[in-house]
Design an enzyme around this catalytic site. Structure first.
Site, PDB file in Angstrom:
ATOM      1  N   ASP A  21      75.485  27.050 -35.041  1.00 49.24           N
ATOM      2  CA  ASP A  21      74.621  27.109 -36.225  1.00 49.24           C
ATOM      3  C   ASP A  21      73.161  26.846 -35.854  1.00 49.24           C
ATOM      4  O   ASP A  21      72.880  26.167 -34.866  1.00 49.24           O
ATOM      5  CB  ASP A  21      75.114  26.077 -37.254  1.00 49.24           C
ATOM      6  CG  ASP A  21      74.596  26.377 -38.650  1.00 49.24           C
ATOM      7  OD1 ASP A  21      74.108  27.501 -38.893  1.00 49.24           O
ATOM      8  OD2 ASP A  21      74.677  25.471 -39.507  1.00 49.24           O
ATOM      9  N   ASN A  23      70.481  29.312 -35.715  1.00 44.89           N
ATOM     10  CA  ASN A  23      69.649  30.384 -35.141  1.00 44.89           C
ATOM     11  C   ASN A  23      68.443  30.697 -36.019  1.00 44.89           C
ATOM     12  O   ASN A  23      67.333  30.881 -35.532  1.00 44.89           O
ATOM     13  CB  ASN A  23      70.461  31.683 -34.995  1.00 44.89           C
ATOM     14  CG  ASN A  23      71.565  31.575 -33.971  1.00 44.89           C
ATOM     15  OD1 ASN A  23      71.624  30.592 -33.234  1.00 44.89           O
ATOM     16  ND2 ASN A  23      72.435  32.573 -33.930  1.00 44.89           N
ATOM     17  N   ARG A  25      66.938  28.779 -38.342  1.00 42.83           N
ATOM     18  CA  ARG A  25      65.944  27.696 -38.370  1.00 42.83           C
ATOM     19  C   ARG A  25      65.169  27.615 -37.062  1.00 42.83           C
ATOM     20  O   ARG A  25      63.963  27.381 -37.049  1.00 42.83           O
ATOM     21  CB  ARG A  25      66.648  26.354 -38.656  1.00 42.83           C
ATOM     22  CG  ARG A  25      66.887  26.126 -40.131  1.00 42.83           C
ATOM     23  CD  ARG A  25      67.899  25.036 -40.371  1.00 42.83           C
ATOM     24  NE  ARG A  25      69.249  25.520 -40.123  1.00 42.83           N
ATOM     25  CZ  ARG A  25      70.321  24.747 -40.100  1.00 42.83           C
ATOM     26  NH1 ARG A  25      70.184  23.442 -40.272  1.00 42.83           N
ATOM     27  NH2 ARG A  25      71.513  25.256 -39.907  1.00 42.83           N
ATOM     28  N   HIS A  38      68.964  34.954 -33.541  1.00 46.34           N
ATOM     29  CA  HIS A  38      70.308  35.422 -33.160  1.00 46.34           C
ATOM     30  C   HIS A  38      70.298  35.970 -31.730  1.00 46.34           C
ATOM     31  O   HIS A  38      71.219  35.732 -30.962  1.00 46.34           O
ATOM     32  CB  HIS A  38      70.800  36.494 -34.137  1.00 46.34           C
ATOM     33  CG  HIS A  38      70.976  36.002 -35.540  1.00 46.34           C
ATOM     34  ND1 HIS A  38      71.586  34.798 -35.823  1.00 46.34           N
ATOM     35  CD2 HIS A  38      70.622  36.524 -36.746  1.00 46.34           C
ATOM     36  CE1 HIS A  38      71.601  34.616 -37.141  1.00 46.34           C
ATOM     37  NE2 HIS A  38      71.012  35.650 -37.722  1.00 46.34           N
ATOM     38  N   SER A  66      81.091  34.492 -40.168  1.00 48.98           N
ATOM     39  CA  SER A  66      82.104  34.092 -41.154  1.00 48.98           C
ATOM     40  C   SER A  66      82.292  35.199 -42.183  1.00 48.98           C
ATOM     41  O   SER A  66      81.423  36.058 -42.360  1.00 48.98           O
ATOM     42  CB  SER A  66      81.687  32.797 -41.850  1.00 48.98           C
ATOM     43  OG  SER A  66      80.608  33.039 -42.740  1.00 48.98           O
ATOM     44  N   GLU A  68      82.036  34.759 -45.192  1.00 51.51           N
ATOM     45  CA  GLU A  68      80.960  34.524 -46.167  1.00 51.51           C
ATOM     46  C   GLU A  68      79.628  35.086 -45.687  1.00 51.51           C
ATOM     47  O   GLU A  68      78.741  35.368 -46.491  1.00 51.51           O
ATOM     48  CB  GLU A  68      80.820  33.021 -46.436  1.00 51.51           C
ATOM     49  CG  GLU A  68      81.976  32.394 -47.199  1.00 51.51           C
ATOM     50  CD  GLU A  68      83.220  32.131 -46.356  1.00 51.51           C
ATOM     51  OE1 GLU A  68      83.105  32.122 -45.110  1.00 51.51           O
ATOM     52  OE2 GLU A  68      84.306  31.953 -46.943  1.00 51.51           O
ATOM     53  N   LEU A 132      89.281  31.444 -18.395  1.00 57.81           N
ATOM     54  CA  LEU A 132      88.932  31.025 -19.757  1.00 57.81           C
ATOM     55  C   LEU A 132      89.339  32.074 -20.796  1.00 57.81           C
ATOM     56  O   LEU A 132      89.092  33.268 -20.616  1.00 57.81           O
ATOM     57  CB  LEU A 132      87.411  30.814 -19.842  1.00 57.81           C
ATOM     58  CG  LEU A 132      86.854  30.479 -21.224  1.00 57.81           C
ATOM     59  CD1 LEU A 132      87.235  29.072 -21.647  1.00 57.81           C
ATOM     60  CD2 LEU A 132      85.327  30.631 -21.259  1.00 57.81           C
ATOM     61  N   ARG A 195      79.430  19.874 -41.876  1.00 59.85           N
ATOM     62  CA  ARG A 195      80.508  20.507 -42.643  1.00 59.85           C
ATOM     63  C   ARG A 195      81.278  21.481 -41.766  1.00 59.85           C
ATOM     64  O   ARG A 195      80.861  21.814 -40.671  1.00 59.85           O
ATOM     65  CB  ARG A 195      79.958  21.185 -43.905  1.00 59.85           C
ATOM     66  CG  ARG A 195      78.870  22.205 -43.652  1.00 59.85           C
ATOM     67  CD  ARG A 195      78.436  22.898 -44.953  1.00 59.85           C
ATOM     68  NE  ARG A 195      77.264  23.718 -44.717  1.00 59.85           N
ATOM     69  CZ  ARG A 195      75.997  23.345 -44.936  1.00 59.85           C
ATOM     70  NH1 ARG A 195      75.746  22.159 -45.439  1.00 59.85           N
ATOM     71  NH2 ARG A 195      75.006  24.161 -44.662  1.00 59.85           N
ATOM     72  N   GLU A 208      88.663  16.091 -32.606  1.00 58.54           N
ATOM     73  CA  GLU A 208      87.507  15.202 -32.632  1.00 58.54           C
ATOM     74  C   GLU A 208      86.306  16.056 -33.034  1.00 58.54           C
ATOM     75  O   GLU A 208      86.134  17.170 -32.530  1.00 58.54           O
ATOM     76  CB  GLU A 208      87.266  14.601 -31.241  1.00 58.54           C
ATOM     77  CG  GLU A 208      88.367  13.686 -30.776  1.00 58.54           C
ATOM     78  CD  GLU A 208      88.512  12.448 -31.663  1.00 58.54           C
ATOM     79  OE1 GLU A 208      87.495  11.915 -32.136  1.00 58.54           O
ATOM     80  OE2 GLU A 208      89.664  12.016 -31.875  1.00 58.54           O
TER      81      GLU A 208
HETATM   82  C1  IPE Z   1      78.890  29.003 -40.232  1.00 54.18           C
HETATM   83  O1  IPE Z   1      77.509  28.908 -40.329  1.00 54.18           O
HETATM   84  C2  IPE Z   1      79.282  30.353 -39.701  1.00 54.18           C
HETATM   85  C3  IPE Z   1      78.858  30.641 -38.329  1.00 54.18           C
HETATM   86  C4  IPE Z   1      78.285  29.828 -37.514  1.00 54.18           C
HETATM   87  C5  IPE Z   1      79.157  31.967 -37.890  1.00 54.18           C
HETATM   88  P1  IPE Z   1      76.745  29.161 -41.694  1.00 54.18           P
HETATM   89  O2  IPE Z   1      75.318  28.938 -41.430  1.00 54.18           O
HETATM   90  O3  IPE Z   1      77.117  30.490 -42.256  1.00 54.18           O
HETATM   91  O4  IPE Z   1      77.381  28.040 -42.624  1.00 54.18           O
HETATM   92  P2  IPE Z   1      76.817  27.381 -43.948  1.00 54.18           P
HETATM   93  O5  IPE Z   1      76.488  28.493 -44.890  1.00 54.18           O
HETATM   94  O6  IPE Z   1      75.582  26.611 -43.574  1.00 54.18           O
HETATM   95  O7  IPE Z   1      77.906  26.486 -44.421  1.00 54.18           O
HETATM   96  C1  IPE Z   2      74.236  30.766 -37.038  1.00 59.90           C
HETATM   97  O1  IPE Z   2      72.905  30.553 -37.337  1.00 59.90           O
HETATM   98  C2  IPE Z   2      74.576  32.227 -36.825  1.00 59.90           C
HETATM   99  C3  IPE Z   2      75.364  32.842 -37.895  1.00 59.90           C
HETATM  100  C4  IPE Z   2      75.832  32.234 -38.952  1.00 59.90           C
HETATM  101  C5  IPE Z   2      75.657  34.242 -37.769  1.00 59.90           C
HETATM  102  P1  IPE Z   2      72.367  30.731 -38.824  1.00 59.90           P
HETATM  103  O2  IPE Z   2      71.982  32.171 -38.986  1.00 59.90           O
HETATM  104  O3  IPE Z   2      73.324  30.215 -39.805  1.00 59.90           O
HETATM  105  O4  IPE Z   2      71.055  29.843 -38.776  1.00 59.90           O
HETATM  106  P2  IPE Z   2      70.552  28.847 -39.916  1.00 59.90           P
HETATM  107  O5  IPE Z   2      71.680  27.949 -40.247  1.00 59.90           O
HETATM  108  O6  IPE Z   2      70.144  29.695 -41.070  1.00 59.90           O
HETATM  109  O7  IPE Z   2      69.405  28.134 -39.268  1.00 59.90           O
HETATM  110 MG    MG Z   3      73.614  28.398 -40.670  1.00 59.25          MG
END
Ligand code: IPE
Ligand code: IPE
Ligand code: MG
Length: 253
Positions: A21, A23, A25, A38, A66, A68, A132, A195, A208
């Site tokens: 998570d 990328n 920000r 990304h 995801s 979502e 792996l 989360r 863990e």
């Molecule tokens: C979770 O990250 C999905 C991936 C890392 C692929 P999100 O950025 O989509 O999750 P939320 O929306 O903050 O819960």
């Molecule tokens: C995780 O980074 C990558 C994917 C969910 C595809 P985000 O794109 O969720 O980056 P933030 O959370 O908005 O910073």
């Molecule tokens: Mg995110």
């Protein structure tokens, strides 16, 4: 002492699952477009895959997209799918060389055809590898996975191939995307969110959890080693008391 040397190779988790998570920000902090984040995140994927293979982790599951995430702006979704295709194309030789086997979990059919084709090729080309196991969670929703498993079990009961009283945790597990993999012992989430975001809800029952504020594009080998070291300092009790764990059984089984 070098952090890598502090890690006990005999007590590594077999399976590490990561929520990559931050990328967006990371890019925003640099005044760039989310997609730039990304792209940089792919460099971390490469680094963490190599580090995991080198140290001897057997399964690495990465949450890459995801179910979502389809709700994000179309331009970002398109860019992510394109990045996926290009990355698989570019990295496949490296994966082959490093004895890494590629697997996919998630709603495979919902991915664009070109992605499916590239991923199928990637899985075929690495199918004989014995190092792996790299598991990419794509269009993945843990709730969907659990509902699908329940539906398939219900159908078997209805058509008489399975008895309701024979449904147990082993049978249920066989109907999940992850049936061939052990449960993750360690789950890492980057970027300071506490989360699970619909990730491996069933499989993480006794994992863990390790959270770090580092954004994914900055998460590299040493960050992984820190997480592994932290994991090794924990006592996994599985419902028992600390005294039982210390006298009876090895801590990491
Ligand atoms: C979770 O990250 C999905 C991936 C890392 C692929 P999100 O950025 O989509 O999750 P939320 O929306 O903050 O819960
Ligand atoms: C995780 O980074 C990558 C994917 C969910 C595809 P985000 O794109 O969720 O980056 P933030 O959370 O908005 O910073
Ligand atoms: Mg995110």
């Amino acid at each position: 002492m070098d952090i890598l040397e502090s890690i006990d190779r005999s007590k590594l988790p077999k399976h590490v699952a990561i929520i990559m998570d931050g990328n967006g920000r990371w890019a925003k902090e640099r005044g760039k477009d989310r997609v730039y984040g990304h792209h940089e995140g792919v460099l971390s994927v490469r680094d963490i895959v190599n580090a995991s293979a080198e140290i001897g982790i057997q399964y690495l599951t990465l949450y890459a997209f995801s179910a979502e995430n389809w709700n994000r702006p179309k331009a970002e979704v398109d860019a992510l799918m394109e990045l996926l295709v290009n990355t698989i194309r570019k990295e496949i030789d490296e994966l082959k060389k490093n004895n890494v086997r590629l697997h996919i979990i998630g709603d495979f059919a919902s991915l664009p055809e070109i992605c499916q084709k590239e991923l199928n090729e990637g899985m075929d080309m690495t199918a004989m590898n014995t190092g792996l196991n790299l598991v990419l969670a794509l269009s993945y929703s843990s709730r969907q996975e659990i509902v699908n498993a329940s539906k398939r079990i219900a159908k078997k009961v209805a058509d008489g191939t399975l008895k309701a009283e024979d449904v147990n945790e082993t049978v249920f597990n066989e109907h999940l995307y992850t049936s061939q993999f052990p449960d993750p012992e360690l789950m890492i989430r980057t970027s300071g969110e506490y989360r699970i975001s619909n990730y491996l809800l069933y499989q993480l029952a006794y994992a863990e959890l390790y959270f770090t504020s580092v954004h994914w594009p900055d998460f590299r080998k040493n960050n992984l080693y820190e997480a592994l070291l932290n994991y090794q300092q924990r006592e996994r009790r599985f419902g028992k008391t600390s005294e039982q764990i210390q006298t009876n059984s090895p801590q990491h089984v």
